[in-house]
Design a protein around this motif. Structure first.
Motif, PDB file in Angstrom:
ATOM      1  N   ASN A 154       0.815  -1.223   0.000  1.00  0.00           N
ATOM      2  CA  ASN A 154       0.000   0.000   0.000  1.00  0.00           C
ATOM      3  C   ASN A 154       0.849   1.275   0.000  1.00  0.00           C
ATOM      4  O   ASN A 154       0.637   2.187   0.803  1.00  0.00           O
ATOM      5  CB  ASN A 154      -0.945   0.002   1.214  1.00  0.00           C
ATOM      6  N   VAL A 155       1.800   1.325  -0.920  1.00  0.00           N
ATOM      7  CA  VAL A 155       2.717   2.459  -1.000  1.00  0.00           C
ATOM      8  C   VAL A 155       2.164   3.528  -1.941  1.00  0.00           C
ATOM      9  O   VAL A 155       1.746   3.234  -3.059  1.00  0.00           O
ATOM     10  CB  VAL A 155       4.101   1.985  -1.493  1.00  0.00           C
ATOM     11  N   SER A 156       2.181   4.757  -1.464  1.00  0.00           N
ATOM     12  CA  SER A 156       1.776   5.901  -2.287  1.00  0.00           C
ATOM     13  C   SER A 156       2.849   6.984  -2.184  1.00  0.00           C
ATOM     14  O   SER A 156       3.504   7.137  -1.147  1.00  0.00           O
ATOM     15  CB  SER A 156       0.433   6.471  -1.826  1.00  0.00           C
ATOM     16  N   LYS A 157       3.027   7.727  -3.277  1.00  0.00           N
ATOM     17  CA  LYS A 157       4.025   8.791  -3.302  1.00  0.00           C
ATOM     18  C   LYS A 157       3.601   9.866  -4.289  1.00  0.00           C
ATOM     19  O   LYS A 157       3.246   9.568  -5.431  1.00  0.00           O
ATOM     20  CB  LYS A 157       5.391   8.233  -3.716  1.00  0.00           C
ATOM     21  N   ALA A 158       3.641  11.108  -3.824  1.00  0.00           N
ATOM     22  CA  ALA A 158       3.347  12.243  -4.703  1.00  0.00           C
ATOM     23  C   ALA A 158       4.528  13.198  -4.688  1.00  0.00           C
ATOM     24  O   ALA A 158       5.157  13.429  -3.658  1.00  0.00           O
ATOM     25  CB  ALA A 158       2.084  12.958  -4.246  1.00  0.00           C
ATOM     26  N   PHE A 159       4.820  13.753  -5.852  1.00  0.00           N
ATOM     27  CA  PHE A 159       5.815  14.808  -5.987  1.00  0.00           C
ATOM     28  C   PHE A 159       5.051  16.070  -6.369  1.00  0.00           C
ATOM     29  O   PHE A 159       4.683  16.249  -7.527  1.00  0.00           O
ATOM     30  CB  PHE A 159       6.850  14.447  -7.044  1.00  0.00           C
ATOM     31  N   GLY A 160       4.789  16.906  -5.365  1.00  0.00           N
ATOM     32  CA  GLY A 160       3.924  18.056  -5.605  1.00  0.00           C
ATOM     33  C   GLY A 160       2.511  17.587  -5.906  1.00  0.00           C
ATOM     34  O   GLY A 160       1.905  16.832  -5.134  1.00  0.00           O
ATOM     35  N   HIS A 161       1.989  17.998  -7.045  1.00  0.00           N
ATOM     36  CA  HIS A 161       0.640  17.597  -7.441  1.00  0.00           C
ATOM     37  C   HIS A 161       0.645  16.323  -8.299  1.00  0.00           C
ATOM     38  O   HIS A 161      -0.423  15.861  -8.711  1.00  0.00           O
ATOM     39  CB  HIS A 161      -0.044  18.722  -8.212  1.00  0.00           C
ATOM     40  N   VAL A 162       1.821  15.777  -8.561  1.00  0.00           N
ATOM     41  CA  VAL A 162       1.923  14.592  -9.418  1.00  0.00           C
ATOM     42  C   VAL A 162       1.961  13.337  -8.536  1.00  0.00           C
ATOM     43  O   VAL A 162       2.832  13.187  -7.673  1.00  0.00           O
ATOM     44  CB  VAL A 162       3.195  14.647 -10.291  1.00  0.00           C
ATOM     45  N   LYS A 163       1.017  12.449  -8.757  1.00  0.00           N
ATOM     46  CA  LYS A 163       0.975  11.185  -8.027  1.00  0.00           C
ATOM     47  C   LYS A 163       1.831  10.157  -8.759  1.00  0.00           C
ATOM     48  O   LYS A 163       1.458   9.656  -9.818  1.00  0.00           O
ATOM     49  CB  LYS A 163      -0.464  10.696  -7.897  1.00  0.00           C
ATOM     50  N   ALA A 164       2.972   9.827  -8.170  1.00  0.00           N
ATOM     51  CA  ALA A 164       3.884   8.870  -8.800  1.00  0.00           C
ATOM     52  C   ALA A 164       3.469   7.436  -8.532  1.00  0.00           C
ATOM     53  O   ALA A 164       3.612   6.564  -9.397  1.00  0.00           O
ATOM     54  CB  ALA A 164       5.309   9.111  -8.301  1.00  0.00           C
ATOM     55  N   LEU A 165       2.981   7.157  -7.327  1.00  0.00           N
ATOM     56  CA  LEU A 165       2.529   5.822  -6.942  1.00  0.00           C
ATOM     57  C   LEU A 165       1.219   5.941  -6.176  1.00  0.00           C
ATOM     58  O   LEU A 165       1.081   6.816  -5.313  1.00  0.00           O
ATOM     59  CB  LEU A 165       3.568   5.117  -6.067  1.00  0.00           C
ATOM     60  N   CYS A 166       0.302   5.048  -6.475  1.00  0.00           N
ATOM     61  CA  CYS A 166      -1.018   5.088  -5.841  1.00  0.00           C
ATOM     62  C   CYS A 166      -1.343   3.714  -5.260  1.00  0.00           C
ATOM     63  O   CYS A 166      -1.747   2.794  -5.984  1.00  0.00           O
ATOM     64  CB  CYS A 166      -2.095   5.485  -6.853  1.00  0.00           C
ATOM     65  N   ASN A 167      -1.118   3.557  -3.964  1.00  0.00           N
ATOM     66  CA  ASN A 167      -1.521   2.345  -3.246  1.00  0.00           C
ATOM     67  C   ASN A 167      -0.965   1.078  -3.903  1.00  0.00           C
ATOM     68  O   ASN A 167      -1.690   0.125  -4.178  1.00  0.00           O
ATOM     69  CB  ASN A 167      -3.050   2.271  -3.167  1.00  0.00           C
ATOM     70  N   VAL A 168       0.341   1.061  -4.136  1.00  0.00           N
ATOM     71  CA  VAL A 168       0.991  -0.051  -4.837  1.00  0.00           C
ATOM     72  C   VAL A 168       1.439  -1.121  -3.839  1.00  0.00           C
ATOM     73  O   VAL A 168       2.023  -0.817  -2.803  1.00  0.00           O
ATOM     74  CB  VAL A 168       2.211   0.456  -5.638  1.00  0.00           C
ATOM     75  N   THR A 169       1.160  -2.366  -4.182  1.00  0.00           N
ATOM     76  CA  THR A 169       1.635  -3.516  -3.421  1.00  0.00           C
ATOM     77  C   THR A 169       2.457  -4.408  -4.348  1.00  0.00           C
ATOM     78  O   THR A 169       2.063  -4.651  -5.493  1.00  0.00           O
ATOM     79  CB  THR A 169       0.455  -4.313  -2.829  1.00  0.00           C
ATOM     80  N   ALA A 170       3.612  -4.873  -3.869  1.00  0.00           N
ATOM     81  CA  ALA A 170       4.488  -5.727  -4.693  1.00  0.00           C
ATOM     82  C   ALA A 170       5.162  -6.764  -3.801  1.00  0.00           C
ATOM     83  O   ALA A 170       5.526  -6.473  -2.660  1.00  0.00           O
ATOM     84  CB  ALA A 170       5.544  -4.871  -5.395  1.00  0.00           C
ATOM     85  N   LYS A 171       5.317  -7.970  -4.344  1.00  0.00           N
ATOM     86  CA  LYS A 171       5.992  -9.050  -3.635  1.00  0.00           C
ATOM     87  C   LYS A 171       6.981  -9.736  -4.562  1.00  0.00           C
ATOM     88  O   LYS A 171       6.750  -9.843  -5.759  1.00  0.00           O
ATOM     89  CB  LYS A 171       4.980 -10.082  -3.122  1.00  0.00           C
TER      90      LYS A 171
END
Length: 265
Positions: free
Chosen positions: A21-38
């Motif tokens: 459940n990783v999310s990351k925004a740079f300013g107004h740009v959403k780079a990652l939205c609730n990402v899960t990886a294994k």
């Protein structure tokens, strides 16, 4: 007399790498939205998507170069516990130096271009605490040999080498301490086709010989198809499809994945 056979015991493997459940925004740009990886032990996970899909940002998080706005990251290793995003800068550096290796698309990010090739590999060993010159030289030579780097160029600085050789020095540096996890960011981009094939052959051999868990990011589906056991497809910071490589390439379900695969074909 009847004989009763017990049902076979099913052992569920634990993922080595688990990002949730990783999310990351740079300013107004959403780079990652609730990402899960294994990624499971000995597995090669391929991450594909067009430029701006978030795949390189996700890889930098796996290497603890970025901290998300929210989410968790764990590695199933005896000496590691908790959310790795909570580690301080020093703890991150030591974990990455000893348990995580990375090969960047741009060798300038991973190498000291004017130092010797063996010195670049030895630098990683120094960070991990090795101080004996003979041991440093021996281990650096072994790692370069494993990456199929020509040993008569041990003392040549990367700035004097071809792009393919620079990638081999990066690879040697990444595997010098036998990491549990190897991250590869577009490792063949910009290389001639023949050199790409040699690098891919080296990666396949290393994975088979050492059973290193690998995560490879690439926009080149041919590279992913050659190496990956399982594939994640990303678009606009989200995972749109995730499955075994054969299934993704032979029977893609998401319209975007179909577009990528058909474009490659």
């Amino acid at each position: 007399m009847s004989i009763t056979l017990d049902a076979p015991l099913i052992i569920k493997a634990q993922p080595l790498l688990n990002i949730r459940n990783v999310s990351k925004a740079f300013g107004h740009v959403k780079a990652l939205c609730n990402v899960t990886a294994k990624a499971y032990p000995g597995e090669v996970l391929g991450i594909v998507g067009e430029s701006g899909s978030g795949k390189s940002t996700l890889l930098r998080m796996m290497n603890l170069e970025e901290t998300p706005d929210n989410g968790n990251y764990s590695l199933d290793l005896p000496e590691v516990s908790g959310n790795l995003f909570d580690l301080d800068r020093f703890a991150r550096r030591m974990l990455c130096a000893t348990r995580i290796g990375i090969v960047y698309q741009n060798p300038h990010l991973g190498l000291l271009m004017k130092h010797s090739s063996s010195g670049n590999v030895a630098e990683r060993l120094l960070i991990a605490g090795e101080r004996n010159f003979g041991v440093l030289r021996k281990k650096a030579t072994e790692a370069l040999d494993a990456s199929e780097f020509p040993l008569d160029r041990l003392d040549a600085p990367p700035i004097e080498l071809s792009g393919g050789m620079q990638q081999r020095v990066q690879l040697a540096k990444a595997i010098a301490l036998e990491p549990a996890l190897l991250l590869l960011d577009e490792p063949t981009t910009g290389l001639d086709v023949s050199v790409q094939a040699l690098i891919l052959d080296t990666l396949k051999r290393l994975q088979q010989d050492q059973q290193i868990t690998m995560v490879i990011v690439s926009h080149d589906l041919g590279v992913i198809r050659t190496l990956a056991d399982r594939v994640m497809v990303m678009r606009s910071g989200e995972v749109v499809e995730n499955g075994l490589a054969d299934q993704i390439f032979q029977d893609p379900q998401h319209a975007y994945t179909q577009q990528l695969v058909h474009a490659k074909l």
